[in-house]
Design an enzyme around this catalytic site. Structure first.
Site, short mmCIF file in Angstrom:
data_model
loop_
_atom_site.label_atom_id
_atom_site.label_comp_id
_atom_site.label_asym_id
_atom_site.label_seq_id
_atom_site.Cartn_x
_atom_site.Cartn_y
_atom_site.Cartn_z
N LYS A 45 0.82 -1.18 0.00
CA LYS A 45 0.00 0.00 0.00
C LYS A 45 0.86 1.25 0.00
O LYS A 45 0.44 2.30 -0.46
CB LYS A 45 -0.89 0.03 1.24
N GLY A 46 2.06 1.13 0.54
CA GLY A 46 2.89 2.31 0.76
C GLY A 46 3.24 3.12 -0.47
O GLY A 46 3.41 4.32 -0.39
N ASP A 101 7.91 2.42 -2.45
CA ASP A 101 8.07 3.54 -1.52
C ASP A 101 9.43 3.53 -0.83
O ASP A 101 10.10 4.55 -0.78
CB ASP A 101 6.93 3.58 -0.49
N ASP A 104 14.32 -1.37 2.49
CA ASP A 104 15.09 -1.63 3.70
C ASP A 104 16.11 -2.73 3.40
O ASP A 104 17.17 -2.45 2.90
CB ASP A 104 14.17 -2.06 4.85
N PHE A 153 13.09 4.77 11.39
CA PHE A 153 11.73 4.32 11.11
C PHE A 153 10.94 5.54 10.66
O PHE A 153 10.69 6.44 11.46
CB PHE A 153 11.09 3.67 12.34
N VAL A 154 10.58 5.58 9.38
CA VAL A 154 9.93 6.76 8.82
C VAL A 154 8.48 6.46 8.43
O VAL A 154 8.14 5.33 8.09
CB VAL A 154 10.71 7.31 7.60
N ASP A 160 3.72 3.84 6.47
CA ASP A 160 2.88 3.72 7.65
C ASP A 160 3.55 3.00 8.79
O ASP A 160 4.60 2.37 8.63
CB ASP A 160 1.61 2.94 7.28
N ARG A 166 -0.05 7.37 6.85
CA ARG A 166 0.11 7.42 5.40
C ARG A 166 -0.28 8.77 4.82
O ARG A 166 0.22 9.17 3.78
CB ARG A 166 -0.74 6.34 4.72
#
Length: 180
Positions: A45-46, A101, A104, A153-154, A160, A166
């Protein structure tokens, strides 16, 4: 004041900086694909906010599709990738750009690359808004990168934590006490 701001330790990338970089990437893609109709595949979804702004900044015809995968449980990656929604478009012989998006570990993106490559695209490129090189668990590279960031952690701009944040128009660093 937005109450979600209280959960952030800092704003990492403001709305204007994000939009300027998205326009630059869109211009580059339009130039590189001016003689074709690329398929942009947004990773849900990001990636939906980034994809929406990116596709509006591309001035050539294009097609859009989506994939949904899961590899996270809360704030940490499980390492196992599952496809929740597959693409609907036949990408055989097509120029494909995966729009993600954030990267990592790189494991999810590697899985997506291999999966889509098996569909026989003419070319397969990757566009990521945020790259966290220090979090990579494997050697990886991308064709278009918005920003390289530290291993914070963004949230915001589609990103989200537990399906929240979001809708922030910028990217902020989530306070550790929120997710630990």
């Amino acid at each position: 004041m937005n109450s979600m701001n209280l959960d952030l330790s800092a704003v990492l990338l403001d709305e204007h900086r994000i939009q300027a970089r998205v326009r630059e990437i869109g211009t580059q893609i339009a130039q590189e694909y001016k003689d074709s109709v690329p398929v942009l595949i947004g990773i849900m979804k990001g990636g939906f906010v980034f994809l929406a702004d990116l596709c509006r900044s591309i001035t050539i015809p294009l097609e859009i599709d989506f994939m949904a995968i899961s590899s996270y449980n809360g704030a940490s990656s499980t390492g196992a990738v599952k496809i929740r929604k597959d693409i609907d478009t036949n990408i055989a012989g097509r120029h494909v750009i995966v729009v993600e998006d954030i990267v990592d570990s790189g494991l999810s993106l590697q899985y997506i690359r291999e999966y889509l490559q098996n569909h026989g695209p003419a070319s397969l490129k990757v566009c990521v808004l945020l790259d966290k090189p220090r979090a990579h668990k494997m050697e990886t590279s991308f064709d278009y990168v918005g920003f390289q960031i530290d291993n914070d952690f963004v949230v915001g701009y589609g990103l989200d934590y537990q399906n929240r944040y979001r809708n922030l128009p910028y990217i902020g660093i989530l306070k550790e006490e929120i997710y630990s």
